[in-house]
Design an enzyme around this catalytic site. Structure first.
Site, PDB file in Angstrom:
ATOM      1  N   GLN A 251      -0.342 -12.667  12.995  1.00  0.00           N
ATOM      2  CA  GLN A 251      -1.533 -12.558  12.400  1.00  0.00           C
ATOM      3  C   GLN A 251      -3.190 -12.674  12.513  1.00  0.00           C
ATOM      4  OE1 GLN A 251      -0.241 -13.323   9.071  1.00  0.00           O
ATOM      5  NE2 GLN A 251      -2.146 -13.430   8.014  1.00  0.00           N
ATOM      6  N   HIS A 254      -4.992  -9.074  12.747  1.00  0.00           N
ATOM      7  CA  HIS A 254      -5.646  -8.912  11.885  1.00  0.00           C
ATOM      8  C   HIS A 254      -6.997  -8.448  11.617  1.00  0.00           C
ATOM      9  CE1 HIS A 254      -2.353  -7.478   8.653  1.00  0.00           C
ATOM     10  NE2 HIS A 254      -1.269  -8.698   9.166  1.00  0.00           N
ATOM     11  N   GLU A 319      -1.887 -19.920   3.766  1.00  0.00           N
ATOM     12  CA  GLU A 319      -0.875 -18.182   2.550  1.00  0.00           C
ATOM     13  C   GLU A 319      -0.245 -17.495   2.975  1.00  0.00           C
ATOM     14  OE1 GLU A 319      -2.854 -14.902   4.251  1.00  0.00           O
ATOM     15  OE2 GLU A 319      -2.256 -13.530   3.159  1.00  0.00           O
ATOM     16  N   HIS A 320       0.589 -18.284   4.304  1.00  0.00           N
ATOM     17  CA  HIS A 320       1.690 -17.535   5.252  1.00  0.00           C
ATOM     18  C   HIS A 320       1.771 -19.097   5.794  1.00  0.00           C
ATOM     19  CE1 HIS A 320      -0.103 -14.179   5.279  1.00  0.00           C
ATOM     20  NE2 HIS A 320       1.343 -13.281   4.301  1.00  0.00           N
ATOM     21  N   ASP A 353       5.057  -8.648   4.628  1.00  0.00           N
ATOM     22  CA  ASP A 353       4.427  -8.147   4.812  1.00  0.00           C
ATOM     23  C   ASP A 353       4.957  -6.740   4.526  1.00  0.00           C
ATOM     24  OD1 ASP A 353       2.880  -9.595   5.706  1.00  0.00           O
ATOM     25  OD2 ASP A 353       2.324  -9.413   7.784  1.00  0.00           O
ATOM     26  N   HIS A 412     -12.136 -24.501 -42.389  1.00  0.00           N
ATOM     27  CA  HIS A 412     -10.871 -24.567 -41.634  1.00  0.00           C
ATOM     28  C   HIS A 412     -10.419 -25.300 -42.381  1.00  0.00           C
ATOM     29  CE1 HIS A 412     -12.014 -23.323 -38.247  1.00  0.00           C
ATOM     30  NE2 HIS A 412     -11.382 -23.754 -37.541  1.00  0.00           N
TER      31      HIS A 412
END
Lengths: 421, 421
Positions: A251, A254, A319-320, A353, A412
């Protein structure tokens, strides 16, 4: 890697990046220019930001052919197998229109219709990932979207990375345009002579791309404002430090702002992982990025109990999430917020991934609290269907009229009553 | 009502309202103040904008009791029946988590989890609709959301409309706060001493509310930026002019910017409807609003064929579509963009506003091209689940590592390989 003892609950909800006033104004100007000058503005900004002069924005067949020469047969086979896995998973997400009928003739239902046209932004430079092409295009195709457009900033040679072109061509995408930044988002939202507008824009990008997506939101739909990526590993004392460290580093490589966190009740494991991270970091090609990420956004939280560790995970809403514990499946029900959940030691995050099938476009920055990974759902819309019979309206019309009058909406009420005049 | 012959396709996509620079700045200041000063800022802005000084933001039990005295037993029964219908429809939207297993031990799946906390903005004044409370709260409850918060600007007496309070209480909502505008949105997004933050904000509002939602988007999720309401009636020569006119006017009475459009291949019907609209308009209590809406945004488009009329409808992508034709069901498959589709002459649009069951929160302003009405889906998130077995990783690990290396992410490749060291 810093180790912190955590007793209470953590509150780590981060603030979104909204850009500076100057960045916002720059993006607004670019959008305005593209709306006014179309292709001319796109090419002008491409010269300015990407330092390349293009005759044609559209990727040509010869560029595709050249790209294939750069990709090995073995790699092509892997790409195809990954695509098949991704397609298989997303097919399972697909929903059908449904209807329900009542004896009085009423029909209620929900019609699922694919979007007409979507655009995918693929970032440039080292972040141009063929896997992102697969992950965005395949759910669109499964949903039944007919027109899929890819935009991506050209490199100095005026083309796009081979992997991106091959992945797009493998999936049958015909419209690939060499344009990036806020100008690409503006073109997708409003259209130019060359690029017809789309209905929804997907894909991550830098701050200008994010601001442009925020700006055109409403004119078109957007997927999400992606932030830096993050992983949280929830582990007990049975987990292996070297494997956790390797996953944390995957991770961290990145982005300097990526966040890698271990949460565990085991101080022994915490110390081992900290040491392993240091050791494995040394030989990484992207060591500088990974080291900065670990130093700034990495953390090891040690709790008293596994229960507390789970509470911390839910606060982080990662996220993960990897669960490396003796019985990972038993903990699944307690996870309230996570984009993707990886269970057990053989479910290393890169499995998701690239290859397993679920989408790798996931909610970052704690937004797993309220949002989901990319799925087929984001490429369709639902229309509700109402068919009332004469009998049904006769039975319920007076109630509907009364409700309308409670809200002060006389027309209406009369619309219903008009049927029985 | 103006009648226009249409031959080609229409392109009526309207531009979104993004507010003036001054309005944006005002909203940013309000949000900043609420984040800094909490409840004090909320009360200060309530004094400024709603001209009322509140001791407590929370609606009290005695206010609820007082509200019940204003609602008749008959009306209460209608509210309850509507709520039951809405619940029944939304129950059918609910999705289950799913899993798939492979013989090599792989498990892939999707876990559905309700949001923890959501906020609903209920506009003030004449637009405070009890039906909106039902339409927003019930799908949240069906989804399993535990904490549901309502915010709404107080009237000069320092309370909220009886219908809103009764609807909320009927559904068991406990947290109802008397605060509106951008300050309410800021409180929901960031929290104050009294109001804990939520994860997603729903409900329409004026331009300040819309801008505030846009501003906090990312910190929390938002439902959509709602625009003025619209109806399109697709009719052939078998339709009844008086019924169409009544339905067009039911939309027009909402808002001067509401849009009511008839699309038909029949010039005879077009003329009859134009006359009927004029006639029925005369006796409406909200005549001024409806007349302004019809004059500015009303239209009758006459096409050569029914096919062309359908194409126009798809261009308009209406929030509400009524199909009044001899075989309405036969046309359903050709409708690509519509929030809700009402079939046949007894499916007058107010049936869907109050009673039938489908949600009345629908995509306005042509956004039905890419978005859907409110549903249970908006109150849950999906987490993907990946469990790879040792066997699966052994078989596919090398491919995953190769893919990672294609993207230049060495640590990703090593994370997989670390398992087999």
């Amino acid at each position: 890697m810093k180790i912190e003892r955590v007793t209470g609950r953590l509150s780590l909800r981060r603030t979104i990046e909204t850009g500076t006033e100057e960045q916002r104004r720059a993006v607004q100007n670019i959008i305005h220019d593209v709306r006014t000058h179309g292709d001319t503005a796109l090419k002008m900004y491409t010269e300015k930001f990407d330092q390349v002069t293009l005759d044609s924005l559209l990727v040509s067949e010869s560029e595709i052919e050249a790209a294939y020469k750069e990709i090995s047969a073995e790699m092509l086979a892997i790409l195809r197998e990954a695509a098949a896995n991704i397609r298989d998973y997303h097919e399972r997400q697909k929903r059908e229109s449904w209807m329900t009928t009542k004896e009085d003739g009423t029909i209620l239902g929900q019609k699922i219709t694919p979007l007409d046209a979507v655009g995918l932004y693929v970032p440039g430079g080292t972040a141009a990932y063929p896997s992102s092409v697969l992950m965005n295009v395949i759910p669109a195709q499964v949903a039944g979207v007919k027109r899929i457009v890819i935009v991506s900033p050209p490199n100095k040679q005026g083309t796009l990375p081979a992997g991106v072109l091959v992945a797009a061509h493998e999936l049958g995408v015909k419209e690939i345009y060499k344009v990036g930044g806020a100008q690409a988002i503006a073109a997708l939202a409003y259209g130019t002579e060359t690029i017809q507008p789309v209905d929804k824009i997907f894909g991550p990008g830098n701050i200008y791309v994010a601001l442009a997506k925020r700006e055109v939101f409403g004119q078109v739909a957007i997927d999400m404002i992606a932030g830096p990526s993050e992983i949280v590993v929830l582990a007990d004392e049975t987990a292996k430090a070297n494997e956790i460290a390797a996953d944390l580093l995957s991770q961290a490589e990145h982005d300097e702002r990526a966040s890698s966190i271990l949460v565990t009740p085991s101080m022994k494991l915490a110390i081992e992982v900290a040491n392993e991270v240091q050791k494995q970091l040394e030989t990484l090609p992207r060591k500088a990025i990974a080291a900065a990420s670990i130093a700034q956004y990495g953390a090891i939280y040690v709790t008293d109990t596994l229960e507390e560790a789970i509470a911390v995970v839910n606060e982080l809403a990662p996220e993960h999430l990897e669960i490396m514990a003796s019985e990972p499946m038993h903990l699944l029900g307690q996870i309230r917020h996570a984009g993707a959940i990886f269970l057990g030691r053989f479910s290393s995050e890169p499995v998701g991934d690239y290859f397993a099938g679920p989408n790798h476009v996931l909610p970052t920055n704690g937004t797993a609290r309220f949002s989901s990974g990319l799925s087929v759902d984001e490429f369709v819309k639902k229309s509700s269907i109402i068919l009332y019979s004469e009998q049904a309206l006769q039975e319920h019309g007076a109630k509907i009229a009364a409700f309308a009058r409670l809200e002060g909406l006389e027309a209406h009420a009369r619309a219903v009553e008009e049927r029985f005049k």
